[in-house]
Write a protein that holds these residues in place. Sequence first.
Motif, PDB file in Angstrom:
ATOM      1  N   LEU A   1       0.796  -1.229   0.000  1.00  0.00           N
ATOM      2  CA  LEU A   1       0.000   0.000   0.000  1.00  0.00           C
ATOM      3  C   LEU A   1       0.830   1.282   0.000  1.00  0.00           C
ATOM      4  O   LEU A   1       0.322   2.359  -0.304  1.00  0.00           O
ATOM      5  CB  LEU A   1      -0.943   0.008   1.203  1.00  0.00           C
TER       6      LEU A   1
ATOM      7  N   MET B   1       0.873   1.125   9.667  1.00  0.00           N
ATOM      8  CA  MET B   1       0.702  -0.225   9.122  1.00  0.00           C
ATOM      9  C   MET B   1      -0.241  -0.130   7.929  1.00  0.00           C
ATOM     10  O   MET B   1      -1.092   0.755   7.878  1.00  0.00           O
ATOM     11  CB  MET B   1       0.054  -1.138  10.164  1.00  0.00           C
TER      12      MET B   1
ATOM     13  N   GLU C   1      -2.817  -1.903   7.212  1.00  0.00           N
ATOM     14  CA  GLU C   1      -4.222  -1.973   7.653  1.00  0.00           C
ATOM     15  C   GLU C   1      -4.737  -0.619   8.084  1.00  0.00           C
ATOM     16  O   GLU C   1      -5.934  -0.366   8.103  1.00  0.00           O
ATOM     17  CB  GLU C   1      -4.371  -2.910   8.875  1.00  0.00           C
TER      18      GLU C   1
ATOM     19  N   MET D   1       8.400  11.201  14.550  1.00  0.00           N
ATOM     20  CA  MET D   1       7.113  11.277  13.849  1.00  0.00           C
ATOM     21  C   MET D   1       6.078  11.899  14.785  1.00  0.00           C
ATOM     22  O   MET D   1       5.996  11.524  15.959  1.00  0.00           O
ATOM     23  CB  MET D   1       6.629   9.883  13.447  1.00  0.00           C
TER      24      MET D   1
HETATM   25  N1  8LQ Z   1       7.086   0.105   9.637  1.00  0.00           N
HETATM   26  C1  8LQ Z   1       6.332   0.757   8.745  1.00  0.00           C
HETATM   27  N2  8LQ Z   1       6.678   2.078   8.705  1.00  0.00           N
HETATM   28  C2  8LQ Z   1       7.686   2.241   9.601  1.00  0.00           C
HETATM   29  C3  8LQ Z   1       8.494   3.344  10.013  1.00  0.00           C
HETATM   30  N3  8LQ Z   1       8.342   4.547   9.507  1.00  0.00           N
HETATM   31  N4  8LQ Z   1       9.425   3.117  10.957  1.00  0.00           N
HETATM   32  C4  8LQ Z   1       9.606   1.884  11.494  1.00  0.00           C
HETATM   33  N5  8LQ Z   1       8.890   0.815  11.136  1.00  0.00           N
HETATM   34  C5  8LQ Z   1       7.943   0.979  10.202  1.00  0.00           C
HETATM   35  C6  8LQ Z   1       2.465   1.059   3.845  1.00  0.00           C
HETATM   36  C7  8LQ Z   1       3.341   1.693   4.887  1.00  0.00           C
HETATM   37  O1  8LQ Z   1       4.667   1.672   4.472  1.00  0.00           O
HETATM   38  C8  8LQ Z   1       3.192   1.005   6.186  1.00  0.00           C
HETATM   39  C9  8LQ Z   1       3.708  -0.419   6.083  1.00  0.00           C
HETATM   40  O2  8LQ Z   1       4.866  -0.650   5.786  1.00  0.00           O
HETATM   41  O3  8LQ Z   1       2.792  -1.358   6.350  1.00  0.00           O
HETATM   42  P1  8LQ Z   1       3.058  -2.903   6.464  1.00  0.00           P
HETATM   43  O4  8LQ Z   1       3.653  -3.434   5.195  1.00  0.00           O
HETATM   44  O5  8LQ Z   1       1.772  -3.451   6.966  1.00  0.00           O
HETATM   45  O6  8LQ Z   1       4.159  -3.044   7.574  1.00  0.00           O
HETATM   46  C10 8LQ Z   1       3.909  -2.495   8.831  1.00  0.00           C
HETATM   47  C11 8LQ Z   1       5.139  -2.607   9.671  1.00  0.00           C
HETATM   48  O7  8LQ Z   1       6.244  -1.989   9.004  1.00  0.00           O
HETATM   49  C12 8LQ Z   1       4.997  -1.871  10.968  1.00  0.00           C
HETATM   50  O8  8LQ Z   1       4.312  -2.655  11.920  1.00  0.00           O
HETATM   51  C13 8LQ Z   1       6.444  -1.594  11.313  1.00  0.00           C
HETATM   52  O9  8LQ Z   1       7.058  -2.741  11.858  1.00  0.00           O
HETATM   53  C14 8LQ Z   1       7.070  -1.325   9.952  1.00  0.00           C
END
Ligand code: 8LQ
Length: 466
Positions: free
Chosen positions: A168, A270, A272, A289
């Motif tokens: 996403l 995330m 979701e 952030m």
């Molecule tokens: N995660 C996501 N963003 C992070 C950040 N800025 N710093 C540290 N950890 C981070 C679509 C967006 O990029 C969000 C995303 O990556 O969603 P996902 O694929 O569901 O992964 C979520 C996880 O990525 C979070 O729980 C963090 O562990 C990490």
Amino acid sequence: MSAQMEEWHFPAGYDQSYLPDPSSPYWFPHRETMDPEERNAAVLVRLREVMEYAYATSPFYRRKWDAEDLKPADITSFEAFEQVPVIQKEEMRAAQHEHPPFGDYLCVDESEIHHIHGTSGTTGMPTAFALGRRDWEVIADNHARILWGMGVRPGDTVFVAALFSLYLGSWGAMAGAERLRCRVLPFGAGAQGMTARAVTWLARTKPKAFYATPSYALRLAEVAAQEKIDPKDFGLEVMFFSGEPGASVPAVRDAIADAFGARVVDCGTMAEMTPFMSASATDRTPDGMLLWQDIVWHEVCDPTTFRTVPFGSEGTPVYTHLERTSQPMIRLASNDLTRWVMEDNPCGRTYPKLPDGVYGRIDDMIHIRGENVYPTEVDNFLRGVADYGGEHQIVVRRTGSMDEMIVRAECTLPSGQRDDFERRTGSGLQSLLGVRVTFESVDAHTLERAEHKSRRVVDEREHTKR
Ligand code: 8LQ
């Protein structure tokens, strides 16, 4: 009080023609700078509304809350809200297994679905995300508002260098940039030879803003160097990142800022939780952030009780949508780690802040001989070591009854001249981490680079769930 908050209603919907006054640092001056207590009072009413909506439209939430004898009307204080049970990812997977493909927490008619995204499914059953058409517009609006806070403006070119797939991140960045009336260059990532082509396109189009994962930006800088192009010549001003820790890891942040000569902005919760940029730094509060609490309600909680911890303390983020109607998440447990504070922000926004960003997942923390090691600490340390080649791997294994940690790092020196590098780095790591480390050096450019999120830890211990 909520009447003064710009466009504050549920279900959300924003005037698609609105743009702030060009001289304003804020998209919504009142919502962003208001007294936090007043904002919290409005959020509390909203939380009840979102819960009422979810209770009425989703068997998942009815089941979950009925089991606790909990009714949305009970949520008359944040203390009461903190007792709402959190959602863990396994529950969503189970709900999607029982009610494929979206689970019984899809709160809109299937005809309203505009985008379907999902997890990659590399570590289990993939989860599908359904995003409603109206929600997509609201997400775009929220992301545009946050990009405005980063200093991106209409007409700027935004280069999106992340996978355009189920992920996403790229789509969310693009939606926000489009709503902001930017010029979007949806370049993508991940195909053979694409990084070298990204270098060419960046050099030719000279975008103002750039979105990727932090590890991919470093990879891009390396490829540019191989092509004899200085990434500073891309002329980027702002680079915003999500997906993994990095943009708030000091040495990683500095490495990106130095290589590209641009401001580095961290964001992301995330998938979701899309609008996932609801945790994001701004141009004048560049570190860590901010938690844009009127878009998504962010709590930092004790990882066992899921009650909020006081400002200044460490905990795990728990997220609640305030504007989503398709698959709204109410107290989604992230299982990440962070610390939150409430202080005066230079940008004037009255939001709490994660000063060190999100520094890792609880699951990724390495427990070794009674110590906890964060992989980001190793990354941060190695980037400060002279002659480091830019990539590393952490292997944890059990030899006999002892756990052993091996750090393998690239070195730019020829193999006969690395004794000093190995000594310095090995002993530095050991004193930083407080555990014995077996350190090995390998040639530069030999470890795999991430095109998406990096995976540097290999835990070979059988008992460790990964
Ligand atoms: N995660 C996501 N963003 C992070 C950040 N800025 N710093 C540290 N950890 C981070 C679509 C967006 O990029 C969000 C995303 O990556 O969603 P996902 O694929 O569901 O992964 C979520 C996880 O990525 C979070 O729980 C963090 O562990 C990490």
